[in-house]
Design an enzyme around this catalytic site. Sequence first.
Site, mmCIF file in Angstrom:
data_model
loop_
_atom_site.group_PDB
_atom_site.id
_atom_site.type_symbol
_atom_site.label_atom_id
_atom_site.label_comp_id
_atom_site.label_asym_id
_atom_site.label_seq_id
_atom_site.Cartn_x
_atom_site.Cartn_y
_atom_site.Cartn_z
ATOM 1 N N CYS A 1 0.826 -1.207 0.000
ATOM 2 C CA CYS A 1 0.000 0.000 0.000
ATOM 3 C C CYS A 1 0.861 1.259 0.000
ATOM 4 C CB CYS A 1 -0.956 0.004 1.189
ATOM 5 S SG CYS A 1 -0.163 -0.334 2.780
ATOM 6 N N HIS B 1 -1.447 0.766 7.804
ATOM 7 C CA HIS B 1 -1.908 0.861 6.411
ATOM 8 C C HIS B 1 -1.670 2.277 5.902
ATOM 9 C CE1 HIS B 1 -4.134 -0.098 2.855
ATOM 10 N NE2 HIS B 1 -5.051 0.809 3.088
#
Length: 998
Positions: free
Chosen positions: A60, A315
Amino acid sequence: MDSYFIQRNCKGNPNCLVGIGEHIWLGEIDENSFHNIDDPNCERRKKNSFVGLTNLGATCYVNTFLQVWFLNLELRQALYLCPSTCSDYRLGDGIQKEKDYEPQTICEHLQYLFALLQNSNRRYIDPSGFVKALGLDTGQQQDAQEFSKLFMSLLEDTLSKQKNPDVRNIVQQQFCGEYAYVTVCNQCGRESKLLSKFYELELNIQGHKQLTDCISEFLKEEKLEGDNRYFCENCQSKQNATRKIRLLSLPCTLNLQLMRFVFDRQTGHKKKLNTYIGFSEILDMEPYVEHKGGSYVYELSAVLIHRGVSAYSGHYIAHVKDPQSGEWYKFNDEDIEKMEGKKLQLGIEEDLAEPSKSQTRKPKCGKGTHCSRNAYMLVYRLQTQEKPNTTVQVPAFLQELVDRDNSKFEEWCIEMAEMRKQSVDKGKAKHEEVKELYQRLPAGAEPYEFVSLEWLQKWLDESTPTKPIDNHACLCSHDKLHPDKISIMKRISEYAADIFYSRYGGGPRLTVKALCKECVVERCRVLRLKNQLNEDYKTVNNLLKVAVKGNDGFWVGKSSLRSWRQLALEQLDEQDGDAEQSNGKMNGSTLNKDESKEERKEEEEELNFNEDILCPHGELCISENERRLVSKEAWSKLQQYFPKAPEFPSYKECCSQCKILEREGEENEALHKMIANEQKTSLPNLFQDKNRPCLSNWPEDTDVLYIVSQFFVEEWRKFVRKPTRCSPVSSVGNSALLCPHGGLMFTFASMTKEDSKLIALIWPSEWQMIQKLFVVDHVIKITRIEVGDVNPSETQYISEPKLCPECREGLLCQQQRDLREYTQATIYVHKVVDNKKVMKDSAPELNVSSSETEEDKEEAKPDGEKDPDFNQSNGGTKRQKISHQNYIAYQKQVIRRSMRHRKVRGEKALLVSANQTLKELKIQIMHAFSVAPFDQNLSIDGKILSDDCATLGTLGVIPESVILLKADEPIADYAAMDDVMQVCMPEEGFKGTGLLGH
């Protein structure tokens, strides 16, 4: 009808057909419920939206930067202008349809990705080609800021080879600024400048609340005084001075790295700072730039966010403003969300992953300002009056590739739509089949058959295709329906069974005549015996209370009598289990039951009734303590349950062979006692280990001592102490102390030290007695002689047989190899406090750190260097080097481990291997003592351990070693800490990837 649906199936009742999964099919069903394939249109790109990127596991952080770079129109346009090297992929004016396009360079990968992000019909695309080209590990979360720096450097280096200046200089034009490190001498005022380019400004956020404060600290003036004074070339001496950074020029795109991830010296790892930082949408950089008068007003164009409290997890997402429409979008891998009203909204991101209850509340933000505790990079774009270029066209070659991918996507959508239609048709057909057959399943009085409940449930399960009927698991050993399987079967009408077998096949069919009569009879017999067992147990107990008269009794093992009811029950259970075994198959648990049955059989073989009084020859044992006489009536009852048990009437004689062996054993015990007593009397000092001679302090009353192995002495003492439990020692095995050539394996010095535990010294008088009592294979003796004519000045010791130098050297080399090739050995780390050495009371413990003593090191001498205290020669015969496996095996057999190392205060034991590096050991020490690797000063036996890449074996760290640890005081200078972070951090970072290839 509702009460019908909530009823459960009656397990064990073959007539109950309720609750087997039919409720999902009854009544009218919406067509959408038959879809087991997602609508392919959900994978289609929405109108006026952007394209997402697939997260390949932990990528990510890559996706966020790709989206930020894609929305930099100037960078995208420049990359499109890069010429492609894949001309062989094209034939004429078109693209080879049978060949997939594979970009060859980083620029080509980025070109193709940007073209897909711009014009793909997909909702998201796969960046695996780009990630693979960089050599990134898709399963490992990496430092996003480090990735950004390394990739920009790689891209700039790659584009520098382009001829087009708009392409060659795009990275510098967009991201490169310049500042100077300026040092001013306080004495003469001379300025010294060091120019440096930058692609992002790294701002410390600790202790700050506003972005402007972070920038001011970055540019603040630093005083150079005391030991840190500056050497002025004009003054030609060290002078007090000031140093600061001056911003000389700023780029079009200003990247501000907020240093959220810092190194924690206590844990040796990075940690995240979760403090709030406020920043505005408009940033005026003119106050911070040296040359005034230019345009330095920037507007916020991207905010990169890290969700989570740990630097190693969490994340990454990106909030990016579309430069053409001015609208904000949140890029979260595959998902892209448009913000309402052309406004940046960070609220939902700041509500996630609350690090602790004590976390400070979010400050209030005015209009045009924001604050975040998760933002790690802010991207500002220089404000211009010109409208952004809205015509970034994809080159024709790339557009062809995009069109081809869009065609593949459209074909996939059509294929998925067709599969969805087939799924609906199949579901409707199954619905009609269930409605038709379920009502006809009950048999009533008409002919019926048995079908397994499991198969019926799978037939009603819409998620799995129906397989042929398989009834083999319900059959007994006679290939008929086992009575115990009725509970997992259902009785259905012959009409329904005919349709099932015609449509799905399988078998065998189990009609009304399929039930096995033999198994029913056997089942009844076992149940009857189980019911009778408790009554028989009481009867046998009463019969055992009555004394047996005459010769009518039978011998039964006492152990068998104590557990006969349990044995009988297990035997009946086994018969039950055998009955349940249908042709070696059990429904889903065959292996476990078979294995447990085998284990039970093995146990029963050891505990078979009345076998506990069998002797090794299969006859009645001679020990009456292990058996008991029971009456004929009791034995008759027991025989009903154990018809194969060995039978011994009371008049049965004991085993004649055992009687003979018993007599021989008694005679042997008496003989052993006599031998032990004689040897103990003949060698009293050797038995009691008193008045033993010592090589290091040679006794004055003898010039000759003899040697035997310590193993012989220990085995002999065991026999003398317990002659009835051990066999007599008949020989002295001195061959274990000699090499295959017959030479001695010890020097005089080693026998006084480390090898003393392998040998026992014998007085001459004792040796004469040993030769009478035992068979001696080799005589080993040491003779003391005086060297000198009148006044003896030197004593020498000669051994017979003589030392074999080559074998001795080979043995030492093997010992050293063993010490360097260990795995999972214990070493000890002792922390030295206040720069002091180890306490006196603990020093002796530390000296017993390993089997390699100073004497060991002295022994490993080159050829030609002889021990002056042990005058031996090899007779001039050159011997071939041989292995010493026998001797080493003897060592392992004989040597009882020396006293285990006792830990002292401030010391901890660690498990290590010889092939691990010093760096890995430092990380272990860091977790054990909370001392960062770069603060550790390690030494062993006075030698400093400094080579982090060296293995413990090569550094001389052997099992039971003691390593001294001295911890440096923490460094207050963060700049110094940053210098060592790169060296001592345990993470590998982007080592081995294509990002470092340039």
